[in-house]
Design an enzyme around this catalytic site. Structure first.
Site, PDB file in Angstrom:
ATOM      1  N   CYS A 108      10.137   0.342   7.401  1.00 28.00           N
ATOM      2  CA  CYS A 108      11.034  -0.510   6.595  1.00 28.00           C
ATOM      3  C   CYS A 108      12.493  -0.067   6.676  1.00 28.00           C
ATOM      4  O   CYS A 108      13.386  -0.821   6.292  1.00 28.00           O
ATOM      5  CB  CYS A 108      10.578  -0.534   5.145  1.00 28.00           C
ATOM      6  SG  CYS A 108       8.888  -1.116   4.962  1.00 28.00           S
ATOM      7  N   HIS A 232      16.321  -2.290   0.245  1.00 27.22           N
ATOM      8  CA  HIS A 232      15.044  -2.723   0.814  1.00 27.22           C
ATOM      9  C   HIS A 232      14.210  -3.350  -0.303  1.00 27.22           C
ATOM     10  O   HIS A 232      14.159  -2.845  -1.424  1.00 27.22           O
ATOM     11  CB  HIS A 232      14.319  -1.533   1.437  1.00 27.22           C
ATOM     12  CG  HIS A 232      12.913  -1.861   1.847  1.00 27.22           C
ATOM     13  ND1 HIS A 232      12.610  -2.976   2.593  1.00 27.22           N
ATOM     14  CD2 HIS A 232      11.729  -1.246   1.589  1.00 27.22           C
ATOM     15  CE1 HIS A 232      11.299  -3.023   2.781  1.00 27.22           C
ATOM     16  NE2 HIS A 232      10.752  -1.992   2.182  1.00 27.22           N
ATOM     17  N   ASN A 262       7.635  -8.005   0.494  1.00 26.02           N
ATOM     18  CA  ASN A 262       8.166  -6.915   1.318  1.00 26.02           C
ATOM     19  C   ASN A 262       7.984  -7.297   2.793  1.00 26.02           C
ATOM     20  O   ASN A 262       6.858  -7.371   3.276  1.00 26.02           O
ATOM     21  CB  ASN A 262       7.410  -5.626   0.984  1.00 26.02           C
ATOM     22  CG  ASN A 262       7.889  -4.433   1.805  1.00 26.02           C
ATOM     23  OD1 ASN A 262       8.627  -4.583   2.782  1.00 26.02           O
ATOM     24  ND2 ASN A 262       7.451  -3.250   1.426  1.00 26.02           N
TER      25      ASN A 262
HETATM   26  N1  COA Z   1      -3.834  -6.908  -9.109  1.00 33.51           N
HETATM   27  C1  COA Z   1      -4.451  -6.412 -10.200  1.00 33.51           C
HETATM   28  N2  COA Z   1      -4.665  -5.096 -10.377  1.00 33.51           N
HETATM   29  C2  COA Z   1      -4.271  -4.268  -9.411  1.00 33.51           C
HETATM   30  C3  COA Z   1      -3.640  -4.725  -8.242  1.00 33.51           C
HETATM   31  C4  COA Z   1      -3.436  -6.102  -8.110  1.00 33.51           C
HETATM   32  N3  COA Z   1      -2.823  -6.657  -7.029  1.00 33.51           N
HETATM   33  N4  COA Z   1      -3.332  -3.663  -7.453  1.00 33.51           N
HETATM   34  C5  COA Z   1      -3.773  -2.568  -8.107  1.00 33.51           C
HETATM   35  N5  COA Z   1      -4.339  -2.928  -9.281  1.00 33.51           N
HETATM   36  C6  COA Z   1      -4.953  -2.085 -10.298  1.00 33.51           C
HETATM   37  C7  COA Z   1      -5.417  -0.763  -9.760  1.00 33.51           C
HETATM   38  O1  COA Z   1      -6.690  -0.874  -9.160  1.00 33.51           O
HETATM   39  C8  COA Z   1      -5.430   0.065 -11.012  1.00 33.51           C
HETATM   40  O2  COA Z   1      -6.608  -0.203 -11.715  1.00 33.51           O
HETATM   41  P1  COA Z   1      -7.467   0.977 -12.393  1.00 33.51           P
HETATM   42  O3  COA Z   1      -6.543   1.596 -13.409  1.00 33.51           O
HETATM   43  O4  COA Z   1      -8.626   0.259 -12.971  1.00 33.51           O
HETATM   44  O5  COA Z   1      -7.799   1.925 -11.286  1.00 33.51           O
HETATM   45  C9  COA Z   1      -4.263  -0.463 -11.826  1.00 33.51           C
HETATM   46  O6  COA Z   1      -3.972  -1.761 -11.257  1.00 33.51           O
HETATM   47  C10 COA Z   1      -3.011   0.393 -11.754  1.00 33.51           C
HETATM   48  O7  COA Z   1      -2.782   0.733 -10.391  1.00 33.51           O
HETATM   49  P2  COA Z   1      -1.527   1.570  -9.977  1.00 33.51           P
HETATM   50  O8  COA Z   1      -1.627   1.891  -8.532  1.00 33.51           O
HETATM   51  O9  COA Z   1      -1.352   2.717 -10.950  1.00 33.51           O
HETATM   52  O10 COA Z   1      -0.346   0.517 -10.245  1.00 33.51           O
HETATM   53  P3  COA Z   1       1.187   0.698 -10.111  1.00 33.51           P
HETATM   54  O11 COA Z   1       1.850   0.349 -11.381  1.00 33.51           O
HETATM   55  O12 COA Z   1       1.537   2.017  -9.476  1.00 33.51           O
HETATM   56  O13 COA Z   1       1.558  -0.461  -9.083  1.00 33.51           O
HETATM   57  C11 COA Z   1       2.169  -0.692  -6.777  1.00 33.51           C
HETATM   58  C12 COA Z   1       1.031  -0.428  -7.769  1.00 33.51           C
HETATM   59  C13 COA Z   1       1.584  -0.640  -5.379  1.00 33.51           C
HETATM   60  C14 COA Z   1       2.709  -2.069  -7.078  1.00 33.51           C
HETATM   61  C15 COA Z   1       3.278   0.373  -6.950  1.00 33.51           C
HETATM   62  O14 COA Z   1       2.718   1.658  -6.980  1.00 33.51           O
HETATM   63  C16 COA Z   1       4.298   0.310  -5.845  1.00 33.51           C
HETATM   64  O15 COA Z   1       4.991  -0.663  -5.670  1.00 33.51           O
HETATM   65  N6  COA Z   1       4.433   1.421  -5.065  1.00 33.51           N
HETATM   66  C17 COA Z   1       5.361   1.450  -3.965  1.00 33.51           C
HETATM   67  C18 COA Z   1       4.765   0.707  -2.794  1.00 33.51           C
HETATM   68  C19 COA Z   1       5.774   0.359  -1.742  1.00 33.51           C
HETATM   69  O16 COA Z   1       6.941   0.221  -2.023  1.00 33.51           O
HETATM   70  N7  COA Z   1       5.297   0.195  -0.522  1.00 33.51           N
HETATM   71  C20 COA Z   1       6.098  -0.213   0.578  1.00 33.51           C
HETATM   72  C21 COA Z   1       6.974   0.872   1.043  1.00 33.51           C
HETATM   73  S1  COA Z   1       8.086   0.296   2.263  1.00 33.51           S
END
Ligand code: COA
Length: 306
Positions: A108, A232, A262
Protein backbone atom coordinates in the site's frame (compact mmCIF):
# COMPACT_ATOMS: atom_id res chain seq x y z
CA UNK A 1 14.56 23.10 -10.50
CA UNK A 2 12.80 19.87 -9.64
CA UNK A 3 9.74 17.71 -10.17
CA UNK A 4 6.22 18.80 -11.14
CA UNK A 5 2.99 16.84 -11.07
CA UNK A 6 1.32 17.74 -14.37
CA UNK A 7 -1.58 15.32 -14.85
CA UNK A 8 -3.84 12.95 -12.95
CA UNK A 9 -6.26 10.17 -13.93
CA UNK A 10 -8.22 7.28 -12.46
CA UNK A 11 -9.66 3.94 -13.54
CA UNK A 12 -12.51 2.36 -11.58
CA UNK A 13 -14.72 -0.69 -12.15
CA UNK A 14 -18.39 0.19 -12.62
CA UNK A 15 -19.70 -2.42 -10.23
CA UNK A 16 -20.37 -1.11 -6.71
CA UNK A 17 -20.53 -3.69 -3.91
CA UNK A 18 -22.18 -2.33 -0.77
CA UNK A 19 -21.73 -3.55 2.80
CA UNK A 20 -25.33 -4.79 2.68
CA UNK A 21 -24.49 -6.93 -0.36
CA UNK A 22 -21.50 -8.46 1.48
CA UNK A 23 -23.69 -9.22 4.48
CA UNK A 24 -25.79 -11.53 2.26
CA UNK A 25 -22.88 -14.01 2.08
CA UNK A 26 -20.78 -13.11 5.15
CA UNK A 27 -21.67 -12.94 8.83
CA UNK A 28 -21.28 -9.15 8.94
CA UNK A 29 -23.34 -5.97 8.71
CA UNK A 30 -23.20 -2.48 7.26
CA UNK A 31 -23.23 -1.18 10.83
CA UNK A 32 -20.16 -3.22 11.91
CA UNK A 33 -18.10 -2.41 8.80
CA UNK A 34 -18.97 1.31 8.76
CA UNK A 35 -18.36 1.73 12.50
CA UNK A 36 -15.05 -0.19 12.64
CA UNK A 37 -13.58 0.96 9.32
CA UNK A 38 -15.58 3.83 7.74
CA UNK A 39 -16.07 1.75 4.58
CA UNK A 40 -19.58 1.73 3.07
CA UNK A 41 -18.96 0.33 -0.41
CA UNK A 42 -16.15 -0.66 -2.79
CA UNK A 43 -15.70 -1.16 -6.54
CA UNK A 44 -15.07 -4.68 -7.83
CA UNK A 45 -13.99 -5.71 -11.33
CA UNK A 46 -11.47 -5.27 -14.11
CA UNK A 47 -7.82 -6.30 -14.00
CA UNK A 48 -4.72 -4.52 -12.77
CA UNK A 49 -3.83 -4.06 -16.43
CA UNK A 50 -7.20 -2.72 -17.63
CA UNK A 51 -7.74 -0.38 -14.68
CA UNK A 52 -4.13 0.84 -14.85
CA UNK A 53 -4.34 1.53 -18.59
CA UNK A 54 -7.55 3.54 -18.08
CA UNK A 55 -5.93 5.67 -15.36
CA UNK A 56 -2.76 6.06 -17.46
CA UNK A 57 -4.62 7.32 -20.53
CA UNK A 58 -6.54 9.83 -18.42
CA UNK A 59 -3.38 11.14 -16.69
CA UNK A 60 -1.51 11.56 -19.99
CA UNK A 61 -4.46 13.46 -21.51
CA UNK A 62 -4.78 15.60 -18.36
CA UNK A 63 -1.10 16.56 -18.71
CA UNK A 64 -1.77 17.59 -22.32
CA UNK A 65 0.59 14.89 -23.61
CA UNK A 66 0.46 11.81 -25.83
CA UNK A 67 1.82 8.34 -24.91
CA UNK A 68 4.86 9.02 -27.14
CA UNK A 69 5.88 11.82 -24.75
CA UNK A 70 6.31 9.43 -21.81
CA UNK A 71 9.90 8.35 -21.08
CA UNK A 72 9.33 5.83 -18.28
CA UNK A 73 6.35 3.90 -16.87
CA UNK A 74 6.33 2.85 -13.23
CA UNK A 75 3.47 0.68 -12.01
CA UNK A 76 3.04 0.29 -8.26
CA UNK A 77 1.01 -2.85 -7.64
CA UNK A 78 0.62 -5.64 -5.09
CA UNK A 79 -1.53 -7.64 -7.50
CA UNK A 80 0.24 -7.97 -10.86
CA UNK A 81 -1.84 -9.88 -13.43
CA UNK A 82 1.03 -12.30 -14.10
CA UNK A 83 4.41 -13.29 -12.67
CA UNK A 84 5.86 -12.26 -16.04
CA UNK A 85 5.83 -10.03 -17.92
CA UNK A 86 5.48 -7.06 -15.64
CA UNK A 87 1.95 -5.61 -15.81
CA UNK A 88 3.61 -2.25 -16.63
CA UNK A 89 4.82 -3.77 -19.91
CA UNK A 90 1.28 -4.78 -20.91
CA UNK A 91 -0.06 -1.34 -19.98
CA UNK A 92 2.72 0.23 -22.07
CA UNK A 93 1.48 -1.72 -25.08
CA UNK A 94 -2.22 -1.03 -24.37
CA UNK A 95 -1.76 2.74 -24.24
CA UNK A 96 0.61 2.83 -27.24
CA UNK A 97 3.76 3.98 -25.43
CA UNK A 98 7.23 2.75 -26.36
CA UNK A 99 9.33 3.64 -23.29
CA UNK A 100 10.82 1.56 -20.46
CA UNK A 101 8.26 0.02 -18.11
CA UNK A 102 8.67 -1.52 -14.68
CA UNK A 103 6.52 -2.86 -11.80
CA UNK A 104 7.35 -1.97 -8.22
CA UNK A 105 5.86 -3.56 -5.11
CA UNK A 106 5.84 -1.87 -1.74
CA UNK A 107 2.21 -2.90 -1.11
CA UNK A 108 0.00 0.00 0.00
CA UNK A 109 3.04 2.34 0.22
CA UNK A 110 3.84 1.52 -3.42
CA UNK A 111 2.59 4.73 -4.97
CA UNK A 112 4.62 6.92 -2.60
CA UNK A 113 7.68 4.70 -3.08
CA UNK A 114 7.03 5.25 -6.81
CA UNK A 115 6.97 9.03 -6.37
CA UNK A 116 10.44 8.84 -4.83
CA UNK A 117 11.75 6.49 -7.56
CA UNK A 118 10.29 8.80 -10.24
CA UNK A 119 11.99 11.77 -8.61
CA UNK A 120 15.31 9.92 -8.75
CA UNK A 121 14.79 9.11 -12.44
CA UNK A 122 13.88 12.71 -13.24
CA UNK A 123 16.85 14.10 -11.33
CA UNK A 124 19.14 11.86 -13.38
CA UNK A 125 17.86 12.86 -16.80
CA UNK A 126 14.50 11.17 -17.46
CA UNK A 127 12.11 13.90 -18.55
CA UNK A 128 8.61 12.48 -18.03
CA UNK A 129 7.55 9.58 -15.82
CA UNK A 130 4.07 8.05 -15.81
CA UNK A 131 3.44 6.66 -12.33
CA UNK A 132 0.45 4.34 -11.93
CA UNK A 133 -1.02 2.62 -8.89
CA UNK A 134 -3.34 -0.22 -9.93
CA UNK A 135 -4.84 -3.12 -7.98
CA UNK A 136 -7.26 -5.96 -8.46
CA UNK A 137 -7.34 -7.01 -4.81
CA UNK A 138 -10.67 -8.82 -5.27
CA UNK A 139 -8.77 -11.64 -6.97
CA UNK A 140 -6.62 -12.20 -3.87
CA UNK A 141 -9.19 -11.90 -1.09
CA UNK A 142 -10.79 -14.87 0.69
CA UNK A 143 -14.46 -14.02 0.15
CA UNK A 144 -15.43 -16.31 3.04
CA UNK A 145 -13.26 -14.43 5.57
CA UNK A 146 -15.17 -11.46 7.01
CA UNK A 147 -12.02 -10.14 8.74
CA UNK A 148 -10.39 -9.25 5.41
CA UNK A 149 -13.01 -9.46 2.62
CA UNK A 150 -14.88 -6.34 3.77
CA UNK A 151 -11.79 -4.14 3.63
CA UNK A 152 -10.51 -4.20 0.06
CA UNK A 153 -11.54 -2.89 -3.37
CA UNK A 154 -10.27 -2.61 -6.95
CA UNK A 155 -9.17 0.54 -8.79
CA UNK A 156 -6.32 2.57 -10.22
CA UNK A 157 -4.90 6.08 -10.21
CA UNK A 158 -2.04 7.62 -12.16
CA UNK A 159 -0.02 10.80 -12.44
CA UNK A 160 2.53 12.30 -14.80
CA UNK A 161 5.67 13.67 -13.14
CA UNK A 162 7.91 15.94 -15.20
CA UNK A 163 11.23 17.71 -14.92
CA UNK A 164 10.82 21.43 -14.29
CA UNK A 165 13.58 24.02 -14.58
CA UNK A 166 11.59 26.59 -12.59
CA UNK A 167 9.78 24.87 -9.74
CA UNK A 168 9.70 21.85 -7.43
CA UNK A 169 6.49 20.26 -6.08
CA UNK A 170 8.11 17.46 -4.06
CA UNK A 171 9.67 19.09 -1.00
CA UNK A 172 10.64 16.07 1.11
CA UNK A 173 10.12 12.32 1.44
CA UNK A 174 10.68 9.63 4.03
CA UNK A 175 10.50 5.92 3.17
CA UNK A 176 10.78 3.01 5.55
CA UNK A 177 10.45 -0.74 5.84
CA UNK A 178 10.46 -3.35 8.61
CA UNK A 179 10.66 -6.73 6.87
CA UNK A 180 10.50 -8.42 10.28
CA UNK A 181 6.76 -7.67 10.22
CA UNK A 182 6.14 -9.59 6.98
CA UNK A 183 3.76 -12.12 8.54
CA UNK A 184 1.20 -9.65 9.93
CA UNK A 185 -0.14 -8.91 6.44
CA UNK A 186 0.76 -11.35 3.72
CA UNK A 187 -0.36 -13.18 0.58
CA UNK A 188 1.47 -16.24 -0.74
CA UNK A 189 1.40 -17.42 -4.38
CA UNK A 190 -1.96 -18.98 -5.34
CA UNK A 191 -3.35 -17.96 -1.96
CA UNK A 192 -5.33 -15.13 -0.34
CA UNK A 193 -4.49 -12.29 2.06
CA UNK A 194 -4.08 -13.09 5.74
CA UNK A 195 -3.85 -10.34 8.33
CA UNK A 196 -3.43 -9.67 12.05
CA UNK A 197 -5.69 -6.61 11.95
CA UNK A 198 -4.97 -5.27 15.41
CA UNK A 199 -1.20 -5.55 15.01
CA UNK A 200 -1.36 -3.85 11.59
CA UNK A 201 -3.49 -1.07 13.13
CA UNK A 202 -1.07 -0.50 16.02
CA UNK A 203 2.05 -0.42 13.84
CA UNK A 204 0.39 1.62 11.09
CA UNK A 205 -0.47 4.52 13.39
CA UNK A 206 3.06 4.62 14.76
CA UNK A 207 4.65 4.38 11.28
CA UNK A 208 2.57 7.12 9.64
CA UNK A 209 2.93 9.48 12.60
CA UNK A 210 6.70 9.08 12.85
CA UNK A 211 7.34 9.28 9.11
CA UNK A 212 5.01 12.28 8.74
CA UNK A 213 6.90 14.08 11.50
CA UNK A 214 10.15 13.24 9.76
CA UNK A 215 8.91 14.48 6.35
CA UNK A 216 7.67 17.74 7.93
CA UNK A 217 10.98 18.25 9.77
CA UNK A 218 12.94 17.68 6.54
CA UNK A 219 10.69 20.24 4.79
CA UNK A 220 11.19 22.71 7.65
CA UNK A 221 7.46 22.98 8.36
CA UNK A 222 5.06 22.02 11.19
CA UNK A 223 1.58 20.49 11.34
CA UNK A 224 0.10 24.02 11.32
CA UNK A 225 1.46 24.47 7.77
CA UNK A 226 -0.34 21.39 6.41
CA UNK A 227 -3.41 22.51 4.45
CA UNK A 228 -4.30 19.04 3.21
CA UNK A 229 -3.57 15.53 4.43
CA UNK A 230 -3.83 12.71 1.88
CA UNK A 231 -3.50 9.47 3.85
CA UNK A 232 -3.59 5.86 2.68
CA UNK A 233 -7.22 4.77 2.88
CA UNK A 234 -7.32 1.65 5.06
CA UNK A 235 -9.43 2.54 8.09
CA UNK A 236 -10.90 5.90 9.10
CA UNK A 237 -9.96 5.15 12.71
CA UNK A 238 -6.28 4.91 11.69
CA UNK A 239 -6.60 8.28 9.93
CA UNK A 240 -8.33 9.78 12.98
CA UNK A 241 -5.64 8.46 15.36
CA UNK A 242 -2.93 9.83 13.09
CA UNK A 243 -4.61 13.24 12.77
CA UNK A 244 -5.01 13.45 16.56
CA UNK A 245 -1.38 12.58 17.23
CA UNK A 246 -0.10 15.02 14.62
CA UNK A 247 -2.56 17.74 15.76
CA UNK A 248 -3.93 18.10 12.24
CA UNK A 249 -7.71 18.73 12.18
CA UNK A 250 -9.64 15.85 10.63
CA UNK A 251 -11.37 18.33 8.23
CA UNK A 252 -8.02 18.63 6.45
CA UNK A 253 -7.91 14.89 5.65
CA UNK A 254 -9.16 13.54 2.32
CA UNK A 255 -11.42 10.50 2.82
CA UNK A 256 -12.31 8.15 -0.03
CA UNK A 257 -12.44 4.79 1.75
CA UNK A 258 -16.19 5.21 2.34
CA UNK A 259 -16.75 4.70 -1.43
CA UNK A 260 -13.68 2.72 -2.58
CA UNK A 261 -12.47 0.72 0.48
CA UNK A 262 -8.75 -0.03 0.72
CA UNK A 263 -7.33 -0.11 -2.84
CA UNK A 264 -3.71 -0.52 -1.68
CA UNK A 265 -1.24 1.21 -4.06
CA UNK A 266 -4.17 2.96 -5.79
CA UNK A 267 -5.64 4.57 -2.71
CA UNK A 268 -3.43 7.68 -2.62
CA UNK A 269 -3.81 8.64 -6.31
CA UNK A 270 -7.58 8.01 -6.05
CA UNK A 271 -7.62 10.37 -3.06
CA UNK A 272 -5.65 12.97 -5.05
CA UNK A 273 -8.32 12.80 -7.73
CA UNK A 274 -11.15 13.39 -5.24
CA UNK A 275 -9.20 16.25 -3.60
CA UNK A 276 -8.75 17.86 -7.00
CA UNK A 277 -12.41 17.45 -7.96
CA UNK A 278 -13.44 18.96 -4.62
CA UNK A 279 -11.17 21.94 -5.33
CA UNK A 280 -9.04 21.25 -2.27
CA UNK A 281 -5.64 21.40 -4.01
CA UNK A 282 -4.49 25.00 -4.05
CA UNK A 283 -1.23 26.41 -5.45
CA UNK A 284 1.38 27.28 -2.83
CA UNK A 285 -0.19 25.13 -0.10
CA UNK A 286 1.51 22.19 1.59
CA UNK A 287 0.04 18.69 1.48
CA UNK A 288 1.16 15.78 3.65
CA UNK A 289 0.82 12.51 1.74
CA UNK A 290 1.37 9.42 3.86
CA UNK A 291 0.85 5.68 3.67
CA UNK A 292 1.71 2.28 5.10
CA UNK A 293 1.32 -1.29 3.99
CA UNK A 294 2.49 -4.87 3.98
CA UNK A 295 6.22 -5.31 4.44
CA UNK A 296 5.75 -3.45 6.66
CA UNK A 297 6.44 -0.40 4.56
CA UNK A 298 5.65 3.26 5.11
CA UNK A 299 6.18 6.47 3.15
CA UNK A 300 5.45 10.15 3.70
CA UNK A 301 6.02 13.16 1.46
CA UNK A 302 5.45 16.89 1.64
CA UNK A 303 4.15 18.29 -1.64
CA UNK A 304 3.66 21.97 -2.46
CA UNK A 305 1.60 22.56 -5.61
CA UNK A 306 3.07 24.90 -8.16
N1 COA B 1 -18.13 -8.21 10.60
C1 COA B 1 -18.53 -8.56 11.84
N2 COA B 1 -17.66 -8.93 12.80
C2 COA B 1 -16.37 -8.99 12.48
C3 COA B 1 -15.90 -8.67 11.20
C4 COA B 1 -16.84 -8.28 10.24
N3 COA B 1 -16.50 -7.92 8.97
N4 COA B 1 -14.55 -8.79 11.17
C5 COA B 1 -14.18 -9.20 12.40
N5 COA B 1 -15.27 -9.32 13.19
C6 COA B 1 -15.36 -9.75 14.58
C7 COA B 1 -14.18 -10.57 15.01
O1 COA B 1 -14.34 -11.92 14.65
C8 COA B 1 -14.21 -10.35 16.50
O2 COA B 1 -15.17 -11.21 17.06
P1 COA B 1 -14.88 -12.02 18.42
O3 COA B 1 -14.66 -10.95 19.46
O4 COA B 1 -16.12 -12.81 18.60
O5 COA B 1 -13.65 -12.82 18.16
C9 COA B 1 -14.70 -8.93 16.66
O6 COA B 1 -15.31 -8.60 15.40
C10 COA B 1 -13.60 -7.92 16.95
O7 COA B 1 -12.52 -8.17 16.04
P2 COA B 1 -11.25 -7.25 16.05
O8 COA B 1 -10.25 -7.83 15.11
O9 COA B 1 -10.83 -7.00 17.48
O10 COA B 1 -11.85 -5.88 15.46
P3 COA B 1 -11.16 -4.51 15.25
O11 COA B 1 -11.91 -3.46 15.95
O12 COA B 1 -9.67 -4.60 15.50
O13 COA B 1 -11.39 -4.27 13.70
C11 COA B 1 -10.14 -4.34 11.66
C12 COA B 1 -10.82 -5.16 12.75
C13 COA B 1 -9.52 -5.31 10.67
C14 COA B 1 -11.20 -3.50 10.99
C15 COA B 1 -9.05 -3.43 12.28
O14 COA B 1 -8.24 -4.17 13.15
C16 COA B 1 -8.18 -2.79 11.23
O15 COA B 1 -8.63 -2.02 10.41
N6 COA B 1 -6.85 -3.08 11.26
C17 COA B 1 -5.94 -2.54 10.28
C18 COA B 1 -6.08 -3.32 9.00
C19 COA B 1 -5.47 -2.62 7.82
O16 COA B 1 -5.36 -1.42 7.80
N7 COA B 1 -5.09 -3.40 6.83
C20 COA B 1 -4.56 -2.91 5.60
C21 COA B 1 -3.19 -2.41 5.77
S1 COA B 1 -2.63 -1.63 4.31
Amino acid sequence: MGVRFTGWGIGLPERIVTNDELSLTLETSDEWIAERTGIRERRIGGTTRSLGAEAARAAIADAGLTPADIDFILLATTTPDRMAPATAAMIQSDIGATCAALDINAACSGFMYGVRVAQGLIETGTRRVLLIGSEQLSGWVDWTDRRTAVLFGDGAGACVMEFSSVTNDLISSTLGCDGGAAEILSCHHNATFTMDGQEVFRRAVRAVVESSEDAMAKAGITADDIALMIPHQANVRIIQAMADRLSIPMERAVITLDRYGNTSASSIPLAFDIARKEGRIKPGEYALVTGFGAGMTWASSIIRWS
